[in-house]
Design a protein around this motif. Structure first.
Motif, short mmCIF file in Angstrom:
data_model
loop_
_atom_site.label_atom_id
_atom_site.label_comp_id
_atom_site.label_asym_id
_atom_site.label_seq_id
_atom_site.Cartn_x
_atom_site.Cartn_y
_atom_site.Cartn_z
N GLY A 167 -1.16 15.59 -14.96
CA GLY A 167 -2.22 16.44 -14.41
C GLY A 167 -1.82 17.00 -13.06
O GLY A 167 -0.80 16.64 -12.48
N GLY A 168 -2.65 17.89 -12.54
CA GLY A 168 -2.38 18.46 -11.24
C GLY A 168 -3.22 19.69 -10.99
O GLY A 168 -4.18 19.96 -11.71
N ALA A 169 -2.84 20.43 -9.96
CA ALA A 169 -3.56 21.64 -9.57
C ALA A 169 -2.66 22.85 -9.75
O ALA A 169 -1.50 22.83 -9.32
CB ALA A 169 -4.02 21.53 -8.12
N GLN A 192 -6.91 6.53 -19.12
CA GLN A 192 -7.70 6.48 -17.90
C GLN A 192 -8.12 7.87 -17.43
O GLN A 192 -8.99 7.98 -16.56
CB GLN A 192 -6.89 5.77 -16.79
CG GLN A 192 -5.82 6.63 -16.12
CD GLN A 192 -4.56 6.81 -16.97
OE1 GLN A 192 -4.46 6.32 -18.10
NE2 GLN A 192 -3.59 7.51 -16.40
N GLY A 193 -7.52 8.90 -17.97
CA GLY A 193 -7.85 10.26 -17.59
C GLY A 193 -6.92 10.79 -16.51
O GLY A 193 -6.42 10.05 -15.67
N THR A 194 -6.70 12.08 -16.55
CA THR A 194 -5.88 12.74 -15.55
C THR A 194 -6.55 14.06 -15.16
O THR A 194 -7.01 14.81 -16.02
CB THR A 194 -4.44 12.96 -16.05
OG1 THR A 194 -3.63 13.50 -15.00
CG2 THR A 194 -4.38 13.89 -17.25
N GLN A 195 -6.61 14.33 -13.88
CA GLN A 195 -7.33 15.50 -13.39
C GLN A 195 -6.48 16.77 -13.52
O GLN A 195 -5.30 16.78 -13.13
CB GLN A 195 -7.71 15.31 -11.92
CG GLN A 195 -8.42 16.49 -11.29
CD GLN A 195 -9.83 16.70 -11.81
OE1 GLN A 195 -10.60 15.76 -11.94
NE2 GLN A 195 -10.18 17.96 -12.12
N VAL A 196 -7.11 17.81 -14.04
CA VAL A 196 -6.51 19.14 -14.08
C VAL A 196 -7.45 20.08 -13.33
O VAL A 196 -8.63 20.17 -13.66
CB VAL A 196 -6.31 19.62 -15.53
CG1 VAL A 196 -5.89 21.09 -15.54
CG2 VAL A 196 -5.28 18.76 -16.24
N THR A 197 -6.92 20.75 -12.33
CA THR A 197 -7.72 21.67 -11.53
C THR A 197 -7.05 23.04 -11.54
O THR A 197 -5.88 23.16 -11.18
CB THR A 197 -7.85 21.18 -10.08
OG1 THR A 197 -8.44 19.87 -10.08
CG2 THR A 197 -8.73 22.11 -9.27
N VAL A 198 -7.82 24.04 -11.96
CA VAL A 198 -7.30 25.40 -12.04
C VAL A 198 -8.10 26.26 -11.08
O VAL A 198 -9.32 26.40 -11.21
CB VAL A 198 -7.41 25.96 -13.47
CG1 VAL A 198 -6.77 27.34 -13.55
CG2 VAL A 198 -6.75 25.01 -14.47
N SER A 199 -7.42 26.85 -10.13
CA SER A 199 -8.08 27.68 -9.13
C SER A 199 -7.92 29.16 -9.48
O SER A 199 -6.92 29.56 -10.08
CB SER A 199 -7.52 27.40 -7.75
OG SER A 199 -6.13 27.65 -7.73
#
Length: 128
Positions: free
Chosen positions: A9-11, A120-127
């Motif tokens: 995951g990531g941004a 556990q889940g992984t964050q994905v952030t799209v700006s």
């Protein structure tokens, strides 16, 4: 018991790409249907994609069809979610899920309740 460990995951900015990985301890891996779900703040967990245990049949949510690709590497007991053309609305925590001998003949295979094991889940952030 199946343990799932996600990574990747990531941004990113809109239009970018990310690849998520999920390593599974399941044995035999060939019996396990592997799926990806996501959950945005204040929303219910929703289906993204799933690969049947053969790895040759996959299903996608309409919102990601044509942009995301799910695949599995049997030798590594790993499933991937390649995400391209990302949009801000793809922002969520992404979860890997697994179920032994999942029955795709029912109308519940795309629902979280159909899966027994979760990462556990992984964050994905799209700006934008």
């Amino acid at each position: 018991q199946v343990q799932l460990v996600e990574s990747g995951g990531g941004a990113v900015q809109a239009g970018g790409s990310l690849r998520l990985s999920c390593a599974a301890s399941a044995s035999p891996f060939s019996r396990v249907a592997m799926g990806w779900f996501r959950q945005a703040p204040g929303k219910e967990r929703e289906f993204v994609a799933v690969t049947r245990r053969s790895g040759t049949t996959t299903y996608y949510a309409d919102s990601v069809k044509g942009r995301f690709t799910i695949s599995r590497d049997t030798a590594k007991n790993t499933v991937y979610l390649q995400m391209t053309s990302l949009k801000p609305e793809d922002t969520a925590v992404y979860f890997c899920a697994a179920r032994m001998d999942l029955n795709f003949e029912t109308n519940s295979w795309y629902r979280p309740i159909a899966y027994d094991y979760w990462g556990q889940g992984t964050q994905v952030t799209v700006s934008s």
